[in-house]
Scaffold this motif. Sequence first.
Motif, PDB file in Angstrom:
ATOM      1  N   VAL A 150       0.775  -1.233   0.053  1.00 55.39           N
ATOM      2  CA  VAL A 150      -0.118  -0.102   0.003  1.00 55.39           C
ATOM      3  C   VAL A 150       0.794   1.408  -0.190  1.00 55.39           C
ATOM      4  O   VAL A 150       0.677   2.312  -0.701  1.00 55.39           O
ATOM      5  CB  VAL A 150      -0.847  -0.043   1.254  1.00 55.39           C
ATOM      6  N   ALA A 151       1.838   1.152   0.944  1.00 52.61           N
ATOM      7  CA  ALA A 151       2.830   2.308   1.026  1.00 52.61           C
ATOM      8  C   ALA A 151       3.787   2.610  -0.579  1.00 52.61           C
ATOM      9  O   ALA A 151       3.754   3.569  -0.911  1.00 52.61           O
ATOM     10  CB  ALA A 151       3.736   2.261   2.097  1.00 52.61           C
ATOM     11  N   TYR A 152       4.104   1.292  -1.047  1.00 59.18           N
ATOM     12  CA  TYR A 152       4.912   1.506  -2.092  1.00 59.18           C
ATOM     13  C   TYR A 152       4.250   1.778  -3.254  1.00 59.18           C
ATOM     14  O   TYR A 152       4.581   2.874  -4.010  1.00 59.18           O
ATOM     15  CB  TYR A 152       5.415  -0.019  -2.411  1.00 59.18           C
ATOM     16  N   GLU A 153       2.872   1.631  -3.337  1.00 55.56           N
ATOM     17  CA  GLU A 153       2.136   2.082  -4.585  1.00 55.56           C
ATOM     18  C   GLU A 153       1.668   3.652  -4.353  1.00 55.56           C
ATOM     19  O   GLU A 153       1.770   4.102  -5.374  1.00 55.56           O
ATOM     20  CB  GLU A 153       0.642   1.033  -4.684  1.00 55.56           C
ATOM     21  N   TYR A 154       1.588   4.063  -3.380  1.00 50.62           N
ATOM     22  CA  TYR A 154       1.171   5.328  -2.992  1.00 50.62           C
ATOM     23  C   TYR A 154       2.647   6.095  -3.332  1.00 50.62           C
ATOM     24  O   TYR A 154       2.609   7.305  -3.981  1.00 50.62           O
ATOM     25  CB  TYR A 154       0.733   5.586  -1.486  1.00 50.62           C
ATOM     26  N   LEU A 155       3.682   5.688  -2.898  1.00 46.73           N
ATOM     27  CA  LEU A 155       4.940   6.367  -3.155  1.00 46.73           C
ATOM     28  C   LEU A 155       5.418   6.342  -4.710  1.00 46.73           C
ATOM     29  O   LEU A 155       5.894   7.416  -5.332  1.00 46.73           O
ATOM     30  CB  LEU A 155       5.908   5.735  -2.313  1.00 46.73           C
ATOM     31  N   LEU A 156       5.022   5.335  -5.506  1.00 44.53           N
ATOM     32  CA  LEU A 156       5.237   5.337  -6.850  1.00 44.53           C
ATOM     33  C   LEU A 156       4.488   6.085  -7.670  1.00 44.53           C
ATOM     34  O   LEU A 156       5.092   6.831  -8.614  1.00 44.53           O
ATOM     35  CB  LEU A 156       4.949   3.964  -7.095  1.00 44.53           C
ATOM     36  N   ARG A 157       2.994   6.117  -7.302  1.00 48.19           N
ATOM     37  CA  ARG A 157       2.255   7.154  -7.854  1.00 48.19           C
ATOM     38  C   ARG A 157       2.710   8.719  -7.604  1.00 48.19           C
ATOM     39  O   ARG A 157       2.729   9.373  -8.573  1.00 48.19           O
ATOM     40  CB  ARG A 157       0.892   6.882  -7.557  1.00 48.19           C
ATOM     41  N   ALA A 158       3.087   8.900  -6.422  1.00 43.77           N
ATOM     42  CA  ALA A 158       3.510  10.485  -6.046  1.00 43.77           C
ATOM     43  C   ALA A 158       4.681  10.480  -6.732  1.00 43.77           C
ATOM     44  O   ALA A 158       5.033  11.612  -7.277  1.00 43.77           O
ATOM     45  CB  ALA A 158       3.665  10.502  -4.562  1.00 43.77           C
ATOM     46  N   PHE A 159       5.630   9.501  -6.685  1.00 38.63           N
ATOM     47  CA  PHE A 159       7.011  10.050  -7.435  1.00 38.63           C
ATOM     48  C   PHE A 159       6.636  10.185  -8.917  1.00 38.63           C
ATOM     49  O   PHE A 159       7.261  11.008  -9.643  1.00 38.63           O
ATOM     50  CB  PHE A 159       7.990   8.801  -7.415  1.00 38.63           C
ATOM     51  N   SER A 160       5.772   9.397  -9.573  1.00 35.80           N
ATOM     52  CA  SER A 160       5.638   9.469 -10.871  1.00 35.80           C
ATOM     53  C   SER A 160       4.908  10.960 -11.216  1.00 35.80           C
ATOM     54  O   SER A 160       5.220  11.755 -12.213  1.00 35.80           O
ATOM     55  CB  SER A 160       4.635   8.314 -11.488  1.00 35.80           C
ATOM     56  N   ARG A 161       3.972  11.207 -10.346  1.00 37.41           N
ATOM     57  CA  ARG A 161       3.316  12.680 -10.619  1.00 37.41           C
ATOM     58  C   ARG A 161       4.324  13.775 -10.465  1.00 37.41           C
ATOM     59  O   ARG A 161       4.414  14.730 -11.192  1.00 37.41           O
ATOM     60  CB  ARG A 161       2.268  12.831  -9.514  1.00 37.41           C
ATOM     61  N   LEU A 162       5.287  13.628  -9.464  1.00 39.32           N
ATOM     62  CA  LEU A 162       6.368  14.536  -8.972  1.00 39.32           C
ATOM     63  C   LEU A 162       7.314  14.483 -10.403  1.00 39.32           C
ATOM     64  O   LEU A 162       7.734  15.721 -10.907  1.00 39.32           O
ATOM     65  CB  LEU A 162       7.255  14.066  -7.965  1.00 39.32           C
ATOM     66  N   TRP A 163       7.494  13.433 -10.828  1.00 38.60           N
ATOM     67  CA  TRP A 163       8.571  13.428 -12.125  1.00 38.60           C
ATOM     68  C   TRP A 163       7.929  14.019 -13.282  1.00 38.60           C
ATOM     69  O   TRP A 163       8.492  14.922 -13.798  1.00 38.60           O
ATOM     70  CB  TRP A 163       8.859  11.953 -12.497  1.00 38.60           C
ATOM     71  N   VAL A 164       6.559  13.725 -13.580  1.00 35.76           N
ATOM     72  CA  VAL A 164       5.942  14.382 -14.823  1.00 35.76           C
ATOM     73  C   VAL A 164       5.763  15.792 -14.621  1.00 35.76           C
ATOM     74  O   VAL A 164       5.732  16.727 -15.436  1.00 35.76           O
ATOM     75  CB  VAL A 164       4.695  13.484 -15.020  1.00 35.76           C
ATOM     76  N   ASP A 165       5.223  16.299 -13.229  1.00 36.75           N
ATOM     77  CA  ASP A 165       4.766  17.576 -12.858  1.00 36.75           C
ATOM     78  C   ASP A 165       5.932  18.567 -12.806  1.00 36.75           C
ATOM     79  O   ASP A 165       5.935  19.548 -12.995  1.00 36.75           O
ATOM     80  CB  ASP A 165       3.938  17.644 -11.688  1.00 36.75           C
ATOM     81  N   ARG A 166       6.785  18.216 -11.967  1.00 31.59           N
ATOM     82  CA  ARG A 166       8.029  19.121 -11.390  1.00 31.59           C
ATOM     83  C   ARG A 166       9.325  18.673 -11.940  1.00 31.59           C
ATOM     84  O   ARG A 166       9.884  19.891 -12.311  1.00 31.59           O
ATOM     85  CB  ARG A 166       8.120  18.943  -9.858  1.00 31.59           C
ATOM     86  N   ILE A 167       9.579  17.687 -12.091  1.00 36.63           N
ATOM     87  CA  ILE A 167      10.971  17.331 -12.371  1.00 36.63           C
ATOM     88  C   ILE A 167      11.321  17.476 -13.973  1.00 36.63           C
ATOM     89  O   ILE A 167      12.198  17.927 -14.521  1.00 36.63           O
ATOM     90  CB  ILE A 167      11.598  15.884 -12.006  1.00 36.63           C
ATOM     91  N   ARG A 168      10.389  16.754 -14.628  1.00 36.84           N
ATOM     92  CA  ARG A 168      10.369  16.786 -16.016  1.00 36.84           C
ATOM     93  C   ARG A 168       9.099  16.718 -16.793  1.00 36.84           C
ATOM     94  O   ARG A 168       8.829  15.957 -17.198  1.00 36.84           O
ATOM     95  CB  ARG A 168      11.011  15.183 -16.406  1.00 36.84           C
ATOM     96  N   PRO A 169       8.728  18.135 -16.790  1.00 35.38           N
ATOM     97  CA  PRO A 169       7.366  18.465 -17.470  1.00 35.38           C
ATOM     98  C   PRO A 169       7.408  18.024 -18.814  1.00 35.38           C
ATOM     99  O   PRO A 169       8.340  18.310 -19.560  1.00 35.38           O
ATOM    100  CB  PRO A 169       7.174  19.964 -17.209  1.00 35.38           C
ATOM    101  N   GLY A 170       6.299  17.379 -19.481  1.00 27.53           N
ATOM    102  CA  GLY A 170       6.153  17.169 -20.742  1.00 27.53           C
ATOM    103  C   GLY A 170       6.417  15.802 -20.886  1.00 27.53           C
ATOM    104  O   GLY A 170       6.171  15.002 -21.786  1.00 27.53           O
ATOM    105  N   THR A 171       7.246  14.810 -19.575  1.00 29.36           N
ATOM    106  CA  THR A 171       7.476  13.525 -20.056  1.00 29.36           C
ATOM    107  C   THR A 171       6.140  12.818 -19.621  1.00 29.36           C
ATOM    108  O   THR A 171       5.136  13.271 -18.834  1.00 29.36           O
ATOM    109  CB  THR A 171       8.516  13.166 -18.956  1.00 29.36           C
ATOM    110  N   SER A 172       6.073  11.779 -20.314  1.00 32.79           N
ATOM    111  CA  SER A 172       4.875  10.792 -19.740  1.00 32.79           C
ATOM    112  C   SER A 172       5.129   9.378 -19.895  1.00 32.79           C
ATOM    113  O   SER A 172       6.139   9.019 -20.344  1.00 32.79           O
ATOM    114  CB  SER A 172       3.618  11.079 -20.770  1.00 32.79           C
ATOM    115  N   PHE A 173       4.374   8.589 -18.845  1.00 32.20           N
ATOM    116  CA  PHE A 173       4.695   7.440 -19.246  1.00 32.20           C
ATOM    117  C   PHE A 173       4.098   6.611 -20.037  1.00 32.20           C
ATOM    118  O   PHE A 173       2.785   5.856 -19.933  1.00 32.20           O
ATOM    119  CB  PHE A 173       4.380   6.653 -17.566  1.00 32.20           C
ATOM    120  N   HIS A 174       4.445   6.371 -21.374  1.00 33.78           N
ATOM    121  CA  HIS A 174       3.936   6.270 -22.566  1.00 33.78           C
ATOM    122  C   HIS A 174       3.992   4.383 -22.640  1.00 33.78           C
ATOM    123  O   HIS A 174       4.681   3.749 -22.047  1.00 33.78           O
ATOM    124  CB  HIS A 174       4.318   6.670 -23.914  1.00 33.78           C
TER     125      HIS A 174
END
Length: 174
Positions: A150-174
Amino acid sequence: MHKPARIVALGGLLAALSWLSLLLALVLPTGRLFLLTLSSFIVMVAWAELSPRYAIAMWIAVSALGIAYPGLFPTIFYLFFFGPAPLISLALARRLKGATLWLVRHAVFTIMMVVAVIIVGIDAVIAPPEGIGVVLLWILLIAFFQAFLVAYEYLLRAFSRLWVDRIRPGTSFH
């Protein structure tokens, strides 16, 4: 930088970071679970920045490096869970939604982790307390793992949102 050179350079850098987290997971006395989870997030970055195919190649390369050094203990968990977990999670999220996604993900991840614990040996993972049988120890380990998932999935989603929104805008998990 040409695209093939970028792929090789970024793939090599991500593989080195992931392998370094495996090395540190063996050396450091605490934080092993965090470092293995970090190595998992690096595989997810490879998916986003390169492609799913290159992320799989990176997971296999880091697993081979990990078997060579630092050895089986941290590498088995990377090979059977932390490496493929973000790949499986992202692939399942493409096909399933809601409770079905959650149940399938937990079932698949539990099987993967049980296989890793069987290979390493439950005694290497946890020292059984006095008076607790092997069956009860497995039940407790699987219950702990469900909470971890449960914690892992939450962190994985949060990290992916952080990556796409803040670290590398425009990137997507294609």
